[in-house]
Scaffold this motif. Structure first.
Motif, PDB file in Angstrom:
ATOM      1  N   SER A   1      45.652  23.081  24.930  1.00 21.53           N
ATOM      2  CA  SER A   1      45.418  23.842  23.702  1.00 21.53           C
ATOM      3  C   SER A   1      44.949  25.243  24.058  1.00 21.53           C
ATOM      4  N   PRO A   2      44.947  26.176  23.095  1.00 21.39           N
ATOM      5  CA  PRO A   2      44.432  27.522  23.378  1.00 21.39           C
ATOM      6  C   PRO A   2      43.017  27.505  23.940  1.00 21.39           C
ATOM      7  N   ASP A   3      42.157  26.636  23.411  1.00 20.80           N
ATOM      8  CA  ASP A   3      40.779  26.563  23.927  1.00 20.80           C
ATOM      9  C   ASP A   3      40.767  26.110  25.387  1.00 20.80           C
ATOM     10  N   THR A   4      41.581  25.098  25.698  1.00 19.52           N
ATOM     11  CA  THR A   4      41.641  24.587  27.071  1.00 19.52           C
ATOM     12  C   THR A   4      42.152  25.657  28.027  1.00 19.52           C
ATOM     13  N   VAL A   5      43.195  26.332  27.626  1.00 11.89           N
ATOM     14  CA  VAL A   5      43.805  27.360  28.484  1.00 11.89           C
ATOM     15  C   VAL A   5      42.887  28.561  28.628  1.00 11.89           C
ATOM     16  N   ARG A   6      42.241  28.940  27.553  1.00 10.63           N
ATOM     17  CA  ARG A   6      41.320  30.075  27.596  1.00 10.63           C
ATOM     18  C   ARG A   6      40.198  29.819  28.598  1.00 10.63           C
ATOM     19  N   GLU A   7      39.670  28.612  28.569  1.00 10.07           N
ATOM     20  CA  GLU A   7      38.586  28.261  29.497  1.00 10.07           C
ATOM     21  C   GLU A   7      39.092  28.241  30.932  1.00 10.07           C
ATOM     22  N   PHE A   8      40.288  27.730  31.126  1.00  8.67           N
ATOM     23  CA  PHE A   8      40.888  27.694  32.468  1.00  8.67           C
ATOM     24  C   PHE A   8      41.039  29.117  33.024  1.00  8.67           C
ATOM     25  N   LEU A   9      41.554  30.011  32.211  1.00  2.35           N
ATOM     26  CA  LEU A   9      41.797  31.381  32.671  1.00  2.35           C
ATOM     27  C   LEU A   9      40.503  32.133  32.925  1.00  2.35           C
ATOM     28  N   ARG A  10      39.474  31.849  32.142  1.00  3.11           N
ATOM     29  CA  ARG A  10      38.187  32.520  32.351  1.00  3.11           C
ATOM     30  C   ARG A  10      37.612  32.198  33.730  1.00  3.11           C
ATOM     31  N   GLY A  11      37.885  30.987  34.219  1.00  2.00           N
ATOM     32  CA  GLY A  11      37.415  30.632  35.555  1.00  2.00           C
ATOM     33  C   GLY A  11      38.041  31.517  36.617  1.00  2.00           C
ATOM     34  N   TYR A  12      39.329  31.822  36.481  1.00  2.00           N
ATOM     35  CA  TYR A  12      39.996  32.708  37.434  1.00  2.00           C
ATOM     36  C   TYR A  12      39.551  34.154  37.249  1.00  2.00           C
ATOM     37  N   GLU A  13      39.316  34.538  35.998  1.00  2.00           N
ATOM     38  CA  GLU A  13      38.833  35.891  35.746  1.00  2.00           C
ATOM     39  C   GLU A  13      37.499  36.124  36.452  1.00  2.00           C
ATOM     40  N   ALA A  14      36.673  35.107  36.485  1.00  2.00           N
ATOM     41  CA  ALA A  14      35.363  35.230  37.122  1.00  2.00           C
ATOM     42  C   ALA A  14      35.465  35.415  38.637  1.00  2.00           C
ATOM     43  N   SER A  15      36.603  35.050  39.227  1.00  2.00           N
ATOM     44  CA  SER A  15      36.770  35.206  40.678  1.00  2.00           C
ATOM     45  C   SER A  15      36.935  36.664  41.078  1.00  2.00           C
ATOM     46  N   GLY A  16      37.247  37.541  40.110  1.00  2.00           N
ATOM     47  CA  GLY A  16      37.447  38.948  40.408  1.00  2.00           C
ATOM     48  C   GLY A  16      38.872  39.308  40.748  1.00  2.00           C
ATOM     49  N   VAL A  17      39.792  38.345  40.683  1.00  2.00           N
ATOM     50  CA  VAL A  17      41.190  38.626  40.985  1.00  2.00           C
ATOM     51  C   VAL A  17      41.764  39.594  39.945  1.00  2.00           C
ATOM     52  N   ASP A  18      42.638  40.490  40.379  1.00  2.00           N
ATOM     53  CA  ASP A  18      43.155  41.518  39.482  1.00  2.00           C
ATOM     54  C   ASP A  18      44.215  40.987  38.515  1.00  2.00           C
ATOM     55  N   GLU A  19      44.936  39.957  38.932  1.00  2.00           N
ATOM     56  CA  GLU A  19      46.050  39.452  38.125  1.00  2.00           C
ATOM     57  C   GLU A  19      46.295  37.992  38.471  1.00  2.00           C
ATOM     58  N   ILE A  20      46.674  37.222  37.491  1.00  2.00           N
ATOM     59  CA  ILE A  20      47.044  35.834  37.718  1.00  2.00           C
ATOM     60  C   ILE A  20      48.462  35.633  37.191  1.00  2.00           C
ATOM     61  N   ILE A  21      49.285  34.923  37.972  1.00  2.00           N
ATOM     62  CA  ILE A  21      50.676  34.696  37.588  1.00  2.00           C
ATOM     63  C   ILE A  21      50.856  33.226  37.243  1.00  2.00           C
ATOM     64  N   LEU A  22      51.332  32.961  36.046  1.00  2.00           N
ATOM     65  CA  LEU A  22      51.506  31.594  35.578  1.00  2.00           C
ATOM     66  C   LEU A  22      52.952  31.149  35.779  1.00  2.00           C
ATOM     67  N   LEU A  23      53.106  30.019  36.447  1.00  2.00           N
ATOM     68  CA  LEU A  23      54.421  29.493  36.790  1.00  2.00           C
ATOM     69  C   LEU A  23      55.117  28.858  35.603  1.00  2.00           C
TER      70      LEU A  23
END
Length: 439
Positions: A308-330
């Motif tokens: 769901s949007p909530d599940t995905v939003r939380e997942f992406l926030r974890g990667y955002e916290a790593s400091g990575v500049d960009e994430i690519i979704l397969l």
């Protein structure tokens, strides 16, 4: 953190006559939707002979088509293979520059060495040579994009005389350069060369933070530019980054089916554990058998932007916290209709907050890196490119060894052209004579 999409164009068997056509048409529809939704970049790989796993063999063709159906989304080679037996550096420069013009300057130039037996063996490349091939080809292709004229190069794997390679890219001096990084040492190498790191991340956002910190630490302490324009960025891609968003977690899983783990399985099959008979081995069948034995191979919420949007939003926030500049979704094998709705939901309910934070983060990063970039630029080595020989010129007929003509069709064609001109002149003269006599 920017959020982007990654295409390999997998196509599980059995195939019908229309499957490949539909695969690319669906992809174009999805990229057009992704542009409207606010995704940052669509990255498209280049692979050869990896049937079922990847049918993306000519990424510049698809990206050129996508450029005409989109306005803002950037178009990334993720990656183009640089070994000269696969892609000659001059042809790389021509294709990248042409796409840059067609897209109004939206190209990201991701590069790689190649690594599978299928590809290296198919193009008769010794794996021991692929790093030096990449290094030479990167230098030559960038010089072809930026020098007018390219003054020539003679290396271990690339030898090319002076030529003015056209067109030149729209982005000046050239599109951002990236390199595929499958190991931490590759990420370090990217930072040392002051180019972007397309970093595979299979161990989650926590471990990724160390890789991100290491990239920027190495960039600051050891970075020495090898390209005219530097690109201090690191992005994350990996098997744990599949995407399918729906109103609920259950609906997302239903639309993804068992395809979520096919990317990782395909890598294992073609790069490590599998034995493959061209045109005969059923990779998807092998994957389905593996999923029956271990259902966790198919992935689900927590192992990708799946749910769901909530599940995905939380997942992406974890990667955002790593400091990575960009994430690519397969985009693994999945429902096209489900993907179109997934992209729409992402644009409406997930992406806006990340886009807002990213714009602020980019400005803060630019200020933070400004003094670092000065230090990195100070380490730039003087160019070793030869000066252009102003007396050099080429022309005449192509000749082979010993000076023998090898292009006999050229003088024959010229003779035919001249004969045609003589006949045309004679006919015109006769026509004028008749006209004068009758007048």
């Amino acid at each position: 953190m920017k959020i982007s999409l990654f295409y390999e164009f997998p196509l599980p068997r059995p195939w019908t006559e229309t499957d490949e056509h539909e695969l690319f048409q669906h992809g174009l529809d999805e990229v057009e939707a992704a542009d409207k939704a606010g995704f940052s970049t669509v990255w498209l790989t280049e692979h050869h002979f990896l049937e079922e796993y990847c049918h993306s063999t000519a990424p510049e063709m698809f990206l050129a088509a996508a450029s005409q159906r989109t306005k803002d989304i950037r178009l990334g080679f993720g990656v183009m293979h640089l070994p000269p037996p696969i892609n000659h550096p001059a042809r790389i420069a021509e294709r990248v520059a042409t796409l840059d013009h067609l897209s109004n300057g939206r190209v990201e130039f991701g590069t790689g060495e190649g690594s599978s037996v299928a590809e290296l063996g198919g193009f008769d490349i010794d794996p021991a040579d692929k790093r030096t091939m990449w290094e030479e080809a990167l230098e030559v292709s960038i010089r072809c994009m930026t020098e007018a004229p390219f003054s020539g190069f003679k290396g271990e794997h690339v030898e090319m005389p002076a030529r003015n390679v056209i067109p030149k890219p729209l982005q000046s001096p050239h599109p951002p350069v990236w390199v595929a990084c499958t190991r931490p040492s590759s990420v370090q190498m990217a930072a040392q060369k002051a180019i972007g790191a397309l970093s595979f991340a299979y161990t989650g956002p926590e471990a990724l933070k160390d890789r991100v910190d290491g990239y920027y630490r190495t960039f600051e302490e050891e970075g020495a530019p090898v390209t005219p324009a530097i690109n201090p960025n690191i992005l994350a891609i990996g098997g744990d980054l599949s995407m399918m968003v729906a109103k609920s977690d259950d609906e997302a899983l239903k639309r993804l089916g068992t395809g979520g783990g096919f990317f990782s399985f395909g890598i294992m099959h073609y790069y490590l554990t599998g034995m493959h008979t061209p045109g005969r081995t059923g990779v998807w069948d092998l994957y389905q058998e593996a999923v029956k034995e271990d259902p966790t191979l198919a992935y689900g919420p927590g192992r990708g932007a799946i749910g769901s949007p909530d599940t995905v939003r939380e997942f992406l926030r974890g990667y955002e916290a790593s400091g990575v500049d960009e994430i690519i979704l397969l985009l693994n094998p999945r429902s096209h209709e489900g993907t179109m709705e997934s992209i729409e939901i992402m644009g409406r309910e997930v992406l806006p907050e990340f886009i807002e934070r990213d714009s602020k983060a980019v400005a803060a990063k630019a200020a933070r890196l400004a003094p670092v970039i000065e230090k990195v630029e100070a380490r730039r080595r003087p160019s070793e490119a030869p000066l252009f020989d102003e007396t050099y010129a080429f022309g005449g007929l192509p000749t082979g060894q010993g000076g023998k003509f090898t292009a006999g069709e050229i003088p024959e064609a010229m003779a035919e052209i001249n004969e045609g001109r003589v006949k045309a002149a004679q006919q015109e003269k006769q026509a004028m004579a008749v006209k004068e006599a009758s007048g």
